[in-house]
Motif scaffolding. Structure first.
Motif, mmCIF file in Angstrom:
data_model
loop_
_atom_site.group_PDB
_atom_site.id
_atom_site.type_symbol
_atom_site.label_atom_id
_atom_site.label_comp_id
_atom_site.label_asym_id
_atom_site.label_seq_id
_atom_site.Cartn_x
_atom_site.Cartn_y
_atom_site.Cartn_z
ATOM 1 N N SER A 99 0.819 -1.218 0.000
ATOM 2 C CA SER A 99 0.000 0.000 0.000
ATOM 3 C C SER A 99 0.847 1.260 0.000
ATOM 4 O O SER A 99 0.337 2.362 -0.218
ATOM 5 C CB SER A 99 -0.916 0.008 1.226
ATOM 6 N N GLY A 100 2.142 1.127 0.269
ATOM 7 C CA GLY A 100 3.028 2.280 0.347
ATOM 8 C C GLY A 100 3.117 2.887 1.724
ATOM 9 O O GLY A 100 3.927 3.795 1.948
ATOM 10 N N VAL A 101 2.316 2.407 2.668
ATOM 11 C CA VAL A 101 2.357 2.905 4.049
ATOM 12 C C VAL A 101 3.416 2.119 4.822
ATOM 13 O O VAL A 101 3.320 0.896 4.951
ATOM 14 C CB VAL A 101 0.987 2.758 4.732
ATOM 15 N N GLU A 102 4.432 2.800 5.325
ATOM 16 C CA GLU A 102 5.499 2.123 6.049
ATOM 17 C C GLU A 102 5.037 1.701 7.442
ATOM 18 O O GLU A 102 4.195 2.346 8.065
ATOM 19 C CB GLU A 102 6.724 3.036 6.145
ATOM 20 N N GLN A 103 5.600 0.592 7.929
ATOM 21 C CA GLN A 103 5.225 0.037 9.218
ATOM 22 C C GLN A 103 6.436 -0.029 10.151
ATOM 23 O O GLN A 103 7.578 0.141 9.716
ATOM 24 C CB GLN A 103 4.628 -1.362 9.035
ATOM 25 N N SER A 104 6.169 -0.297 11.432
ATOM 26 C CA SER A 104 7.233 -0.398 12.421
ATOM 27 C C SER A 104 6.906 -1.519 13.406
ATOM 28 O O SER A 104 5.772 -2.021 13.463
ATOM 29 C CB SER A 104 7.412 0.927 13.168
ATOM 30 N N GLU A 105 7.888 -1.916 14.185
ATOM 31 C CA GLU A 105 7.724 -2.957 15.196
ATOM 32 C C GLU A 105 8.846 -2.858 16.221
ATOM 33 O O GLU A 105 9.893 -2.243 15.966
ATOM 34 C CB GLU A 105 7.712 -4.352 14.548
ATOM 35 N N TRP A 106 8.630 -3.452 17.398
ATOM 36 C CA TRP A 106 9.674 -3.469 18.421
ATOM 37 C C TRP A 106 9.567 -4.749 19.250
ATOM 38 O O TRP A 106 8.529 -5.405 19.283
ATOM 39 C CB TRP A 106 9.632 -2.245 19.326
ATOM 40 N N GLU A 107 10.677 -5.085 19.901
ATOM 41 C CA GLU A 107 10.716 -6.250 20.785
ATOM 42 C C GLU A 107 11.612 -5.952 21.969
ATOM 43 O O GLU A 107 12.643 -5.290 21.852
ATOM 44 C CB GLU A 107 11.219 -7.490 20.043
ATOM 45 N N ARG A 108 11.187 -6.483 23.135
ATOM 46 C CA ARG A 108 11.998 -6.406 24.359
ATOM 47 C C ARG A 108 12.175 -7.810 24.915
ATOM 48 O O ARG A 108 11.212 -8.538 25.108
ATOM 49 C CB ARG A 108 11.301 -5.499 25.386
ATOM 50 N N ASP A 109 13.420 -8.226 25.151
ATOM 51 C CA ASP A 109 13.722 -9.565 25.662
ATOM 52 C C ASP A 109 14.492 -9.482 26.975
ATOM 53 O O ASP A 109 15.384 -8.638 27.131
ATOM 54 C CB ASP A 109 14.562 -10.358 24.656
ATOM 55 N N ILE A 110 14.164 -10.379 27.885
ATOM 56 C CA ILE A 110 14.883 -10.527 29.150
ATOM 57 C C ILE A 110 15.346 -11.971 29.257
ATOM 58 O O ILE A 110 14.587 -12.902 28.932
ATOM 59 C CB ILE A 110 13.986 -10.181 30.353
ATOM 60 N N SER A 111 16.569 -12.188 29.704
ATOM 61 C CA SER A 111 17.065 -13.550 29.905
ATOM 62 C C SER A 111 17.794 -13.655 31.232
ATOM 63 O O SER A 111 18.447 -12.710 31.685
ATOM 64 C CB SER A 111 18.006 -13.971 28.768
ATOM 65 N N LEU A 112 17.656 -14.816 31.857
ATOM 66 C CA LEU A 112 18.324 -15.108 33.123
ATOM 67 C C LEU A 112 18.809 -16.554 33.053
ATOM 68 O O LEU A 112 18.014 -17.469 32.802
ATOM 69 C CB LEU A 112 17.371 -14.917 34.291
ATOM 70 N N ASP A 113 20.112 -16.750 33.270
ATOM 71 C CA ASP A 113 20.712 -18.087 33.183
ATOM 72 C C ASP A 113 21.530 -18.376 34.429
ATOM 73 O O ASP A 113 22.257 -17.497 34.930
ATOM 74 C CB ASP A 113 21.640 -18.187 31.963
ATOM 75 N N TYR A 114 21.433 -19.628 34.886
ATOM 76 C CA TYR A 114 22.282 -20.057 35.998
ATOM 77 C C TYR A 114 22.708 -21.495 35.781
ATOM 78 O O TYR A 114 21.878 -22.370 35.497
ATOM 79 C CB TYR A 114 21.564 -19.940 37.341
ATOM 80 N N VAL A 115 24.021 -21.741 35.898
ATOM 81 C CA VAL A 115 24.588 -23.074 35.779
ATOM 82 C C VAL A 115 25.315 -23.403 37.080
ATOM 83 O O VAL A 115 26.196 -22.654 37.516
ATOM 84 C CB VAL A 115 25.574 -23.168 34.592
ATOM 85 N N GLY B 233 21.816 -26.652 34.293
ATOM 86 C CA GLY B 233 21.547 -25.272 33.917
ATOM 87 C C GLY B 233 20.069 -24.935 33.933
ATOM 88 O O GLY B 233 19.215 -25.749 33.565
ATOM 89 N N PHE B 234 19.765 -23.706 34.359
ATOM 90 C CA PHE B 234 18.405 -23.192 34.409
ATOM 91 C C PHE B 234 18.335 -21.906 33.598
ATOM 92 O O PHE B 234 19.207 -21.045 33.718
ATOM 93 C CB PHE B 234 17.972 -22.903 35.851
ATOM 94 N N THR B 235 17.293 -21.774 32.776
ATOM 95 C CA THR B 235 17.151 -20.606 31.910
ATOM 96 C C THR B 235 15.714 -20.102 31.928
ATOM 97 O O THR B 235 14.773 -20.900 31.881
ATOM 98 C CB THR B 235 17.535 -20.961 30.466
ATOM 99 N N TRP B 236 15.574 -18.773 31.999
ATOM 100 C CA TRP B 236 14.271 -18.139 31.797
ATOM 101 C C TRP B 236 14.420 -17.114 30.684
ATOM 102 O O TRP B 236 15.331 -16.285 30.693
ATOM 103 C CB TRP B 236 13.798 -17.445 33.077
ATOM 104 N N ARG B 237 13.528 -17.192 29.696
ATOM 105 C CA ARG B 237 13.479 -16.231 28.610
ATOM 106 C C ARG B 237 12.091 -15.590 28.585
ATOM 107 O O ARG B 237 11.077 -16.307 28.611
ATOM 108 C CB ARG B 237 13.742 -16.907 27.262
ATOM 109 N N ASN B 238 12.052 -14.263 28.516
ATOM 110 C CA ASN B 238 10.785 -13.544 28.425
ATOM 111 C C ASN B 238 10.882 -12.543 27.280
ATOM 112 O O ASN B 238 11.829 -11.752 27.216
ATOM 113 C CB ASN B 238 10.473 -12.819 29.729
#
Length: 434
Positions: free
Chosen positions: A378-394, A404-409
């Protein structure tokens, strides 16, 4: 005879040598176990339901032989994989994101086996059978319970000091949530290609500087060239600064370059300049990471040209549970990869290693990416964003060392696709067998 069958025949032929002490003395085997809870809420859109919520346990038995004695050494590797569904069901299983589909729900279990024959002469090794390449033009995906595998032949040589040469050909892939071997394609392509050629070189100029060139050709879809530079500048007591520069040039190949070929299904998804699915793309990125003590701050920018999306091998449009891929890009994150036609992305990440505070094995990171200038019909430009958090413990010592334990959000908001929130909880442990 296919490459896979050749590998199987050779592997069986090698079985008789296993009794030789020389063959076994350098052999290793381990059992990797991964427990993954996956929760992906798409938040909006027409799909009903919009939420995938699954829990599964994976096992990978990995055997790596030594080599027979003599000028030319011969060996065999083998890998058996098993996935077991712990919790899923109709209404919480959408497609084959992590677990293969069985009817209108999730399979209770799935498995796969692959073997790789190998021949070595000095610093040069030929492998054929099951492969898991991780090179700029193709990264085997390991983003779910069990990894994606491919089949073909690969030759690697380190015969020259400071150089690593690599080349080969692939003809089949098994998706990370599948037991079906398929041909190769890109996202949007419904026709399978049976050949991907690749080759490249890593040149270690010195301890601080690495230069790379790689090329790949997915027959009837695209040809891709990659140039890379990675430099680490030591600042002494003030830390270090790493520069990471990447450039991809991707053009149509064979059927994708013709109207008749695209009409048969050799097309790429997303916006293209003429609306015809032809691949024509340049992508470049630059990232800089400053490290000091346990701190690491990364800032970067990525630019995708306007004529088509960036592509690499992705089986997502082949209806055999083979979807999903990994890309050699710093923007390939949990929900988005910021590779749409015209997309310009700025990103920043802060990571901290808690070892200087007396907690070795604990790491945390937060990353934010914002892309705009996405092209549309259509010629209309678009945008997007992402935020990530990670926590790891071995765990570093004791009876549970290396557990190992991992949490990803992750959270994404996009004008080009559905919004999403995602959580992954992962427990990893590898048990050495011998």
């Amino acid at each position: 005879m296919s490459i896979y069958r050749i590998a199987t025949v050779v592997s069986c032929g090698l079985a008789g040598t296993v009794a030789q002490a020389e063959f076994l003395k350098d052999s290793h085997a381990d059992l990797s176990m991964r427990n993954l809870y996956f929760n992906s809420d798409n938040r909006d859109g027409a799909a009903n339901p919009s939420k995938t919520e699954e829990w599964a346990q994976g096992f990978i038995l990995n055997y790596r032989s030594g080599y027979t004695p003599g000028l030319i050494g011969v060996g065999v590797d083998a890998m058996g994989m098993l996935g077991v569904t712990l919790d899923s069901g109709k209404g919480r299983h959408i497609g084959s994101t992590m677990i293969p589909s069985d009817g209108d729900g999730a399979a209770s279990e799935w498995s796969d086996f692959g073997a790789t024959a190998k021949v070595k002469l000095n610093q040069t090794e030929l492998r054929f059978g099951q492969l898991m390449p991780k090179i700029p033009v193709l990264v085997a995906s390991d983003g779910r319970l069990l990894p994606q595998t491919l089949e073909g032949a690969q030759l690697q040589s380190k015969a020259l000091d400071d150089f690593t040469f690599l080349g080969g050909a692939l003809n089949r892939a098994t998706g990370r949530a599948s037991t079906d071997r398929t041909g190769l394609a890109v996202n949007g392509g419904t026709q399978e290609s049976d050949r991907f050629y690749f080759g490249g070189v890593d040149y270690r100029v010195n301890r601080s500087l690495l230069l790379q060139y790689y090329g790949g050709q997915l027959e009837d879809y695209y040809t891709q060239h990659f140039l890379g530079l990675n430099h680490n500048w030591s600042l002494g007591d003030e830390g270090s600064l790493t520069t990471d520069l990447r450039y991809f040039r991707t053009r149509s190949d064979g059927a994708n370059g013709t109207a008749s070929g695209r009409g048969q299904g050799y097309v790429a998804s997303g916006y293209t300049a003429d609306g015809n699915g032809e691949i024509d793309n340049n992508l470049w990125s630059a990232a800089f990471t400053y490290r000091f003590g346990g701190h690491a701050l990364t800032v970067g920018y990525q630019d995708v040209s306007d004529d088509s999306n960036f592509v690499q091998i992705n089986q997502g449009s082949i209806d055999k549970g083979a979807g999903g891929s990994s890309l050699y890009l710093l923007t390939d994150k949990m929900l988005l990869n910021f590779t749409r036609a015209g997309e310009r992305t700025g990103f920043a990440q802060y990571a901290y290693d808690f070892a200087p505070l007396g907690v070795p094995g604990l790491k945390a990171a937060v990353m934010y990416l914002k892309g705009d200038h996405i092209q549309t019909s259509s010629g209309v430009e678009q945008s997007e964003w992402e935020r990530d958090i990670s926590l790891d413990y071995v765990i570093q010592s004791g009876s549970f060392k290396n557990l190992g334990f991992t949490w990803r959000n992750g959270m994404s908001r996009s004008e080009a696709t559905r919004n999403g929130d995602q959580n992954r909880l992962i427990v990893n442990y590898t048990l050495p067998l011998f």
